[in-house]
Scaffold this motif. Structure first.
Motif, short mmCIF file in Angstrom:
data_model
loop_
_atom_site.label_atom_id
_atom_site.label_comp_id
_atom_site.label_asym_id
_atom_site.label_seq_id
_atom_site.Cartn_x
_atom_site.Cartn_y
_atom_site.Cartn_z
N GLY A 56 15.45 -21.60 -10.30
CA GLY A 56 15.41 -22.95 -10.04
C GLY A 56 16.44 -23.94 -10.88
O GLY A 56 17.00 -23.32 -11.80
N ILE A 82 11.76 -19.17 -11.92
CA ILE A 82 10.36 -19.36 -11.43
C ILE A 82 9.58 -18.30 -10.88
O ILE A 82 10.25 -17.83 -10.08
N LEU A 117 7.09 -16.63 -8.75
CA LEU A 117 6.10 -16.69 -7.92
C LEU A 117 5.10 -15.81 -7.52
O LEU A 117 5.29 -14.77 -7.39
N TRP A 154 -0.22 -20.61 -0.51
CA TRP A 154 0.61 -20.20 -1.21
C TRP A 154 2.00 -19.80 -0.34
O TRP A 154 3.02 -20.00 -0.84
N ASN A 177 3.89 -23.09 -0.25
CA ASN A 177 4.38 -23.38 -1.48
C ASN A 177 5.53 -22.54 -1.92
O ASN A 177 6.69 -23.10 -2.34
N HIS A 178 5.50 -21.29 -1.31
CA HIS A 178 6.63 -20.37 -1.85
C HIS A 178 7.86 -20.84 -1.14
O HIS A 178 8.67 -20.69 -1.75
N ARG A 213 8.74 -23.49 0.25
CA ARG A 213 9.26 -24.73 -0.21
C ARG A 213 9.98 -24.51 -1.77
O ARG A 213 11.16 -25.23 -1.93
N THR A 214 9.71 -23.72 -2.37
CA THR A 214 10.28 -23.60 -3.55
C THR A 214 11.52 -22.74 -3.41
O THR A 214 12.40 -23.06 -4.40
N SER A 262 14.14 -25.20 -1.88
CA SER A 262 14.50 -26.02 -2.78
C SER A 262 15.68 -25.42 -3.59
O SER A 262 16.62 -26.17 -4.30
N ALA A 263 15.33 -24.33 -4.01
CA ALA A 263 16.36 -23.25 -5.06
C ALA A 263 17.41 -22.98 -4.44
O ALA A 263 18.37 -23.11 -5.05
#
Length: 215
Positions: A50, A55, A57, A82, A85-86, A88-89, A92-93
């Motif tokens: 990120g 990050i 996971l 999860w 959330n994974h 989304r992460t 974003s990255a």
């Protein structure tokens, strides 16, 4: 550059580049399915990059009453969101990476569907990733714990997210490539294959092959 030998690997979730270097390097790949689950390993975690660094996971698993659970019997927990959330992460990255749009439709389903067992989840991930890489490893599931040929290299614990657990691997040196945040961060080696795919696309297999060191 296959060798006339085999290697024994643990299951792994969106494995790091080093893991895939073994699929390139060895003619036969044994995947362990009868070992007991080990925490804090790539069996149920992977690492991406990120804006502020690495990050981790983690795929949560159902904890049984007994301490020892065979990896093939380990169930994934859905008590938390999860998957959402994974993804989304990851989005974003990597949404600005060169090949995110190219591969996202192949990767996103792993964060929408449900799998009962971690081993099955990981195996399907591995199969899809190999297709995307145009890699055809000879994968063989173990039939019992330790029931593999004596000539097989045991690498089940050698590839680890914990630095103190990492075993020496002179046959792997990460070939650098341009990462999303290369202007802000120094190159971070051996991340999840997702990092390589989203950044290098069809050139990913070439990077993996160049990371394999000859004896």
């Amino acid at each position: 550059m296959p060798q006339d030998n085999a290697i024994l690997l643990s299951t792994a979730c969106f494995p790091p580049v080093q893991y895939f270097s073994k699929l390139v390097q060895f003619e036969k790949i044994y995947l362990e399915q009868f070992e007991n689950f080990t925490k804090q390993t790539y069996r149920n975690r992977y690492e991406i990059l990120g804006a502020n660094g690495t990050i981790p996971l983690v795929v949560p698993v159902v904890k049984g009453r007994g301490r020892k659970i065979k990896i093939r019997d380990l169930k994934i927990s859905y008590d938390t969101e999860w998957q959402r959330n994974h993804w989304r992460t990851i989005f974003s990255a990597y949404n600005s990476s060169p090949f995110f749009e190219f591969y996202k439709d192949d990767i996103q389903p792993f964060f929408e569907k449900s799998w009962k067992f971690l081993f099955d989840f990981n195996l399907e991930i591995l199969e899809i990733l190999c297709e995307l890489l145009e890699l055809e490893p000879n994968l063989v599931l173990t039939e019992d714990f330790e029931q593999v040929p004596e000539s097989t290299l045991n690498f089940r614990e050698a590839i680890s997210p914990k630095k103190h657990r990492i075993e020496s691997d002179p046959q792997f040196t990460q070939q650098p490539y341009t990462q999303v945040f290369h202007e802000k961060l120094r190159f971070v080696p051996n991340l999840s294959i997702l990092d390589l795919l989203f950044n290098e696309g069809p050139n990913s297999l070439n990077v993996i092959e160049k990371s394999v060191q000859s004896n």
